[in-house]
Design an enzyme around this catalytic site. Structure first.
Site, mmCIF file in Angstrom:
data_model
loop_
_atom_site.group_PDB
_atom_site.id
_atom_site.type_symbol
_atom_site.label_atom_id
_atom_site.label_comp_id
_atom_site.label_asym_id
_atom_site.label_seq_id
_atom_site.Cartn_x
_atom_site.Cartn_y
_atom_site.Cartn_z
ATOM 1 N N ASP A 29 0.859 -1.176 -0.047
ATOM 2 C CA ASP A 29 0.076 -0.119 -0.097
ATOM 3 C C ASP A 29 0.880 1.446 -0.137
ATOM 4 O O ASP A 29 1.792 1.648 0.801
ATOM 5 C CB ASP A 29 -0.959 -0.003 1.326
ATOM 6 N N GLU A 62 1.852 -0.260 -4.869
ATOM 7 C CA GLU A 62 0.963 0.461 -5.340
ATOM 8 C C GLU A 62 1.483 1.904 -5.361
ATOM 9 O O GLU A 62 1.752 2.405 -4.443
ATOM 10 C CB GLU A 62 -0.121 0.696 -4.335
HETATM 11 O O1 TEU Z 1 -4.720 3.973 -1.661
HETATM 12 C C1 TEU Z 1 -3.915 5.215 -1.893
HETATM 13 C C2 TEU Z 1 -4.646 6.023 -2.718
HETATM 14 O O2 TEU Z 1 -4.092 6.820 -3.465
HETATM 15 C C3 TEU Z 1 -6.170 6.101 -2.820
HETATM 16 O O3 TEU Z 1 -6.500 6.490 -1.539
HETATM 17 C C4 TEU Z 1 -6.539 7.130 -4.082
HETATM 18 O O4 TEU Z 1 -5.918 8.344 -3.806
HETATM 19 C C5 TEU Z 1 -7.853 7.328 -3.721
HETATM 20 O O5 TEU Z 1 -8.618 6.395 -3.314
HETATM 21 C C6 TEU Z 1 -8.434 7.959 -5.038
HETATM 22 O O6 TEU Z 1 -9.880 8.145 -4.997
HETATM 23 C C7 TEU Z 1 -4.428 3.037 -0.561
HETATM 24 C C8 TEU Z 1 -5.446 1.943 -0.613
HETATM 25 O O7 TEU Z 1 -5.663 1.315 -1.901
HETATM 26 C C9 TEU Z 1 -6.745 2.777 -0.095
HETATM 27 O O8 TEU Z 1 -7.996 1.977 -0.086
HETATM 28 C C10 TEU Z 1 -6.523 3.311 1.205
HETATM 29 O O9 TEU Z 1 -7.602 4.255 1.610
HETATM 30 C C11 TEU Z 1 -5.293 4.349 1.099
HETATM 31 O O10 TEU Z 1 -4.131 3.570 0.550
HETATM 32 C C12 TEU Z 1 -4.627 4.564 2.589
HETATM 33 O O11 TEU Z 1 -4.321 3.157 3.021
#
Ligand code: TEU
Ligand code: CA
Length: 571
Positions: A216, A268
């Site tokens: 993440d 990610e």
């Molecule tokens: O997502 C990171 C992220 O970039 C997303 O929050 C994105 O920016 C946003 O959803 C756009 O709508 C990761 C995880 O996949 C996400 O589910 C988490 O909320 C976030 O990190 C924090 O851990």
């Protein structure tokens, strides 16, 4: 080596992402759980996927549905027990599939014992597990709720989830950094003790037999030196994702953990552009196997929930750039959806009729499964599940939506209706409505009388049970594309070439490995198109298509493409 690529199991994988909260409830509490997943492993095995990516299953207060971890070695109570996890993992292995889990180590929950200790005093041994700073004196400070009079936050960073990225803590009279929710304090990776704690928890799961990690927001772990203010117009995420010690930390993680197991790691990589991809995935870099680069899925994004309609040549240009910039040492990923996006068939398909919706879903999955890189499918896309018909702010579970309501709507930056419309079209809750298994109550997701997210009322038309009985369903079509992909290494290690980059409706590309060459033809429009192949292009043997029959004889040079038609030819 194949075509200059090293052969790896994770390069050949078709990964299926499960968001456990929404996949299958087994005990009637309306929340998906691990025993529910175990009960559906044959469904996944029969689909043909061979790696499962499980979104966070760890103990969490669910401020951000598990992306706020309270105990990395404990299964979330709602999801079951460690014995349930072990049973699920054994079931996955028995079916010759693998499991990667979600490593969320840029931040923890504020209820994690490390943070509970850290916030007790400035001299607590855990203080430096997190990022604490003094406020900046300002006699005119706006005295936002929870901050002291006369102090501004340490800098001008804003959270991904609205508001300042700094939270005042009265006990020790300092602010702590949280790039995401207030309940998600960022870990201090400068502290070697933090890094060793992370490596230890990674070994804990790898030693249980897990096959790797989705990581993440992993590029954010090295914060910019001195945490300088953002300058006007500066891209915050790019600054945060390219900190000075990022690669050093990832190389240390690889040296101390990843290199000692037969595992895969997918980062990610928010904030990382194509030019910056090699630094993280290059084989000689000894960091991660691959990353999610969001160039394709963020096409048209104009900030928040504002998107331009898809312009196909723009999407094609992304894939050609990936094929030309990334070398044989850099492995790519292919995906169009995950738990943070709206349903891809609603975003880039035509859901105006059941037929066009099914055709669109098949077309989009054909693209994901025939482009370069490890293929990732998101739960429900194999059925053509769609966005939900949201109407009220209170229906949205996502903290991202709720926080925007509390800030931007409260401040008059956008109206409630605008937020509802944006979140309904592009919000994350769309990917989190319960899996639609059959026509029974709650679409077979739960026997309970309440589900944590609403079930899409279209489950009566879109559900796995009906599709398992229909050989022409989206599910069975996915099964056939996955089988075709698995039948020929050209789809994995083959070269990619776009044969008509400027065409606005048709996406035409080849995958070629030695004598084996496939032509993929995708009509992204809902209109029929008489499409003349570029000179010298062949469409010899139709291997697969999303229409029952093909209207064009073999070796035609003009293809009579029907609305949302996808075809795969072998030349
Ligand atoms: O997502 C990171 C992220 O970039 C997303 O929050 C994105 O920016 C946003 O959803 C756009 O709508 C990761 C995880 O996949 C996400 O589910 C988490 O909320 C976030 O990190 C924090 O851990
Ligand atoms: Ca449950």
């Amino acid at each position: 080596m194949i075509n200059g690529y090293s052969k790896r199991w994770w390069k050949e994988a078709v990964v299926y992402q499960i968001y456990p909260r929404s996949f299958q409830d087994s005990n009637g509490d309306g929340i998906g759980d691990l025993n529910g997943i175990t009960s559906r492993l044959d469904y996944l095995k029969n689909l043909g996927v061979n790696v499962i990516w499980l979104s966070p299953h760890f103990d969490s207060p669910n401020a951000d549905n598990g992306y706020d971890i309270r105990d990395y070695r404990k299964v979330m109570t709602e999801f079951g027990t460690m014995a349930d996890f072990d049973r699920m993992l054994a079931g996955i292995k028995k079916r010759h599939m693998r499991l990667i889990i979600d490593l969320v180590v840029n931040h923890t929950s504020d209820e994690h014992k490390w943070f509970q200790e850290s916030r007790k005093s400035r001299t607590n041994p855990y203080r430096d597990y997190y990022i604490w700073r003094d406020g900046k004196p300002n006699p005119n400070a706006p005295n936002a709720p929870g901050t002291p009079p006369g102090l501004d936050p340490p800098n001008n960073y804003n959270s991904f989830f609205s508001g300042s990225a700094w939270q005042w803590d009265e006990t020790t009279r300092q602010f702590y950094l949280h790039l995401f929710a207030v309940k998600q304090p960022d870990l201090n990776w400068e502290n070697p003790k933090v890094r060793q704690e992370v490596y230890s928890l990674m070994r804990f799961w790898l030693d249980k037999g897990v096959d790797g990690f989705r990581m993440d927001v992993i590029p954010l772990i090295s914060k910019p030196t001195g945490l300088p203010d953002l300058t006007p117009g500066q891209n915050a995420v790019k600054l945060w994702a390219n900190g000075p010690r990022r690669d050093e930390f990832l190389q240390e993680m690889n040296r101390e953990v990843l290199s000692k197991y037969d595992d895969m790691s997918v980062g990610e990589a928010i904030g990382i552009d194509l030019a910056g991809t090699h630094d993280i995935v290059g084989e000689e870099r000894h960091q991660l196997s691959q990353i999610f680069n969001f160039d394709a899925t963020r096409i048209g994004n104009q900030g928040g929930y504002n998107y331009r309609p898809l312009h196909l040549p723009e999407l094609k240009a992304v894939y050609t750039a990936h094929a030309t910039v990334l070398g044989k040492q850099d492995w790519d990923t292919s995906f169009l959806s995950n738990h943070d996006m709206s349903r891809v068939v609603s975003r880039w398909g035509d859901t105006s009729t059941p037929e066009l919706r099914a055709l669109s879903a098949k077309l989009l999955q054909t693209m994901v499964l025939t482009l370069r890189g490890t293929a990732y499918l998101y739960q429900g896309d194999e059925l053509g599940m769609t966005n939900y018909p949201w109407t009220k702010i209170s229906e949205f579970n996502d903290i991202e939506v709720q926080n925007r309501f509390k800030t931007e709507v409260a401040q008059g930056k956008l109206t409630e209706q605008q937020l509802i419309a944006g979140a309904a079209a592009y919000g994350r809750d769309n990917a989190r409505t319960p899996m639609q298994w059959d026509k029974s109550s709650n679409a077979g997701f739960s026997k309970g009388n309440h589900t944590w997210e609403p079930v899409n009322p279209n489950y009566l038309e879109i559900n796995a049970a009906d599709q398992l009985k229909d050989p022409d369903s989206v599910y069975h079509y996915n099964q056939r594309v996955i089988a075709l992909r698995r039948s020929d290494p050209a789809f994995i290690y083959g070269d990619y070439q776009d044969l008509d980059p400027t065409h606005e409706q048709v996406f035409l590309y080849t995958r070629t490995l030695g004598a084996s060459s496939y032509l993929i033809v995708l009509n992204f429009s809902s209109q029929p198109i008489d499409y003349t192949l570029p000179p010298g292009t062949q469409a010899k043997t139709l291997k697969l298509g999303n229409y029952k029959d093909s209207t064009d004889p073999a070796e035609s040079t003009t293809l009579h493409l029907r609305p949302r038609e996808a075809r795969i030819y072998k030349n």
